[in-house]
Design a protein around this motif. Structure first.
Motif, mmCIF file in Angstrom:
data_model
loop_
_atom_site.group_PDB
_atom_site.id
_atom_site.type_symbol
_atom_site.label_atom_id
_atom_site.label_comp_id
_atom_site.label_asym_id
_atom_site.label_seq_id
_atom_site.Cartn_x
_atom_site.Cartn_y
_atom_site.Cartn_z
ATOM 1 N N ASN A 67 46.588 39.125 34.328
ATOM 2 C CA ASN A 67 45.754 38.564 35.391
ATOM 3 C C ASN A 67 46.197 39.164 36.719
ATOM 4 O O ASN A 67 47.349 39.007 37.121
ATOM 5 C CB ASN A 67 45.907 37.039 35.446
ATOM 6 C CG ASN A 67 45.528 36.378 34.133
ATOM 7 O OD1 ASN A 67 44.455 36.630 33.595
ATOM 8 N ND2 ASN A 67 46.414 35.547 33.607
ATOM 9 N N ASP A 97 37.783 49.449 34.207
ATOM 10 C CA ASP A 97 37.953 48.208 33.453
ATOM 11 C C ASP A 97 38.535 47.142 34.385
ATOM 12 O O ASP A 97 39.642 47.284 34.881
ATOM 13 C CB ASP A 97 38.886 48.453 32.267
ATOM 14 C CG ASP A 97 39.101 47.197 31.428
ATOM 15 O OD1 ASP A 97 38.375 46.196 31.637
ATOM 16 O OD2 ASP A 97 40.006 47.211 30.569
ATOM 17 N N THR A 99 38.878 43.899 33.430
ATOM 18 C CA THR A 99 39.310 42.765 32.613
ATOM 19 C C THR A 99 40.558 42.133 33.236
ATOM 20 O O THR A 99 41.509 42.828 33.576
ATOM 21 C CB THR A 99 39.635 43.223 31.176
ATOM 22 O OG1 THR A 99 38.469 43.821 30.614
ATOM 23 C CG2 THR A 99 40.079 42.050 30.320
ATOM 24 N N CYS A 101 40.764 40.777 36.115
ATOM 25 C CA CYS A 101 40.820 40.928 37.574
ATOM 26 C C CYS A 101 40.144 39.762 38.278
ATOM 27 O O CYS A 101 39.111 39.250 37.831
ATOM 28 C CB CYS A 101 40.172 42.240 37.998
ATOM 29 S SG CYS A 101 41.133 43.685 37.502
ATOM 30 N N PRO A 131 34.976 40.068 37.815
ATOM 31 C CA PRO A 131 34.540 39.042 36.856
ATOM 32 C C PRO A 131 35.107 37.643 37.060
ATOM 33 O O PRO A 131 34.576 36.688 36.477
ATOM 34 C CB PRO A 131 35.011 39.607 35.519
ATOM 35 C CG PRO A 131 36.217 40.424 35.862
ATOM 36 C CD PRO A 131 35.938 41.023 37.211
ATOM 37 N N ASN A 132 36.168 37.495 37.846
ATOM 38 C CA ASN A 132 36.833 36.202 37.964
ATOM 39 C C ASN A 132 37.198 35.935 39.420
ATOM 40 O O ASN A 132 37.318 36.868 40.222
ATOM 41 C CB ASN A 132 38.112 36.172 37.114
ATOM 42 C CG ASN A 132 37.872 36.635 35.686
ATOM 43 O OD1 ASN A 132 37.087 36.035 34.969
ATOM 44 N ND2 ASN A 132 38.533 37.718 35.285
ATOM 45 N N GLU A 171 34.033 38.419 31.976
ATOM 46 C CA GLU A 171 34.508 39.434 31.031
ATOM 47 C C GLU A 171 33.705 39.365 29.734
ATOM 48 O O GLU A 171 33.517 38.296 29.178
ATOM 49 C CB GLU A 171 35.994 39.216 30.763
ATOM 50 C CG GLU A 171 36.840 39.386 32.015
ATOM 51 C CD GLU A 171 38.210 38.728 31.899
ATOM 52 O OE1 GLU A 171 38.559 38.278 30.798
ATOM 53 O OE2 GLU A 171 38.922 38.686 32.923
ATOM 54 N N GLY A 172 33.204 40.517 29.291
ATOM 55 C CA GLY A 172 32.413 40.563 28.073
ATOM 56 C C GLY A 172 31.106 39.815 28.175
ATOM 57 O O GLY A 172 30.552 39.370 27.155
#
Length: 430
Positions: A67, A97, A99, A101, A131-132, A171-172
């Motif tokens: 993270n 990518d 992921t 983040c 994404p977050n 994510e995804g």
């Protein structure tokens, strides 16, 4: 006074409480969000360039962080972009990518008539494809300022989370991972605990991954932080995550983090080095080292033997000068022995030898306390010769001369190579 069996039993019961706490720390799988790309440059006189950030991100991933916060999407002057904006846009444009983040955002506002206006930081989060998010709010009157009142906070918080869930691609393709950070969390518990509990109760029903709160000035004592975490945990049961972020204002920061973990926190967010917004913070580097000290197996998921060089290297990049020598755990003097009995030994209870985190022992000559082992070790560093070249009869004579010099009123820095070699010459001639 005779030692009774009852007195001994009482002592063992007290010691067992400490053992139970150690066992708890050993079994925690810490939830960490790295902020080396934001927290550390905030306190730097220089900051980080886009090139710096692009070089740092892969190092954080290689170390083992899952993270990582890419930065803060500025709330006060959103029209004047920062390097953080350039960085996130670059990652988006290069289809990197992201992921794991995160980026920090502020809460949008829902008016009394139900109209919702997303904060500019939320719009940037969507535009940059991060994404977050760590979504920030304040609860106290001073923290809220003129941004919103409590009624608006209660109305806007669910609407803001809903906007994120509908507009941010996680994510995804899943829902974004959202942690709500209460910037003035410790102040809020101290000043308005009932209001704070009502906000936590509201958060408990929202589709978020967890809650974080700060001691943003480093003012609160460890037992206060522990109590606030326990109170928050009582309202936010697992699997909801509970994190803290503690600044170093009064020097309690790492003790406060340990108290937080013992009272139900899952982890912390912060930079890997000590550098932070004020004079430092409870860093990820220090926490990882301290969990290694107590034998926590989960920190082995990180490249532990790179902890010291990576953390110090990042701080040196931010400041363009060495890490302060006397910084605990990460400073140059943390593992320079002044007396051989201070050596931390691998396998000894509560010791963390420097090799465990990528360091080595050195030696520092202090005329009042240094013994022959330290004198010989420092001479080896200065001359490049083996320590065995300096027999104990010579190093003891050097100690005698240092004592005589001090008694004669002379204050000499014998750790400095020229002074140490001069002292050696005097000892060999006497």
């Amino acid at each position: 006074m005779s030692l009774t069996p009852q007195a001994l039993e009482h002592v063992h019961a007290i010691l067992a409480q400490a053992d139970a706490k150690l066992d708890q720390l050993r079994h925690i799988e810490p939830y960490l969000i790295d902020l080396s790309l934001r927290e550390n440059p905030v306190g730097s006189n220089l900051g980080q360039t886009l090139a710096d950030k692009l070089a740092i991100l892969p190092k954080l991933r290689e170390f083992g962080f899952r993270n990582i916060s890419l930065g803060t999407l500025d709330y006060a002057m959103p029209d004047e972009l920062e390097v953080d904006d350039d960085f996130m846009q670059h990652l988006r444009d290069q289809q990197a990518d992201m992921t794991g983040c995160f980026a920090f955002t502020a809460m949008g506002i829902q008016s009394a008539d139900g109209t919702f206006t997303p904060d500019p930081s939320q719009l940037k989060l969507r535009a940059y494809g991060v994404p977050n998010t760590m979504h920030e709010i304040s609860i106290t009157k001073a923290g809220r300022g003129t941004q919103y009142d409590l009624e608006t906070l209660r109305r806007s918080l669910p609407a803001s989370i809903d906007w994120l869930c509908r507009n941010i691609r996680g994510e995804g393709g899943k829902q974004p991972r959202i942690l709500v950070n209460i910037v003035d969390g410790c102040d809020a518990f101290a000043e308005c605990p009932d209001v704070t509990c009502s906000i936590l109760d509201l958060l408990a029903g929202l589709p978020i991954e967890g809650v974080s709160f700060e001691d943003d000035r480093g003012s609160f004592l460890p037992f206060q932080v522990g109590a606030y975490v326990a109170a928050a945990r009582s309202l936010l049961p697992p699997p909801m995550k509970l994190l803290v972020h503690i600044h170093a204002g009064a020097g309690f920061e790492n003790a406060s983090v340990i108290e937080a973990l013992l009272h139900g926190a899952d982890g912390i967010w912060g930079g890997l080095p000590k550098r932070a917004a004020i004079i430092g913070h409870a860093s990820l580097g220090e926490l990882i080292a301290n969990l290694a000290r107590v034998g926590n197996p989960h920190v082995q998921d990180y490249q532990l033997d790179q902890l010291l060089p990576l953390a110090t290297g990042l701080q040196e990049l931010d400041d363009l000068k060495p890490v302060p020598d006397d910084l605990p755990v990460l400073g140059h003097n943390a593992y320079r022995l002044t007396l051989s009995s201070f050596r931390q030994i691998p396998g000894r209870f509560m010791d963390l030898a420097p090799r465990a985190i990528g360091g080595d022992y050195g030696y520092r000559v202090c005329p009042v306390v240094s013994d022959p082992v330290v004198i010989a070790g420092r001479l080896a560093e200065v001359t490049g010769r083996p320590a065995s070249d300096f027999p104990e009869e010579i190093t003891r004579q050097m100690i005698r001369l240092m004592r005589r010099d001090l008694r004669a009123g002379e204050r000499i820095d014998y750790d400095e190579p020229q002074q140490l070699l001069a002292l050696l010459a005097r000892a060999e001639q006497s």
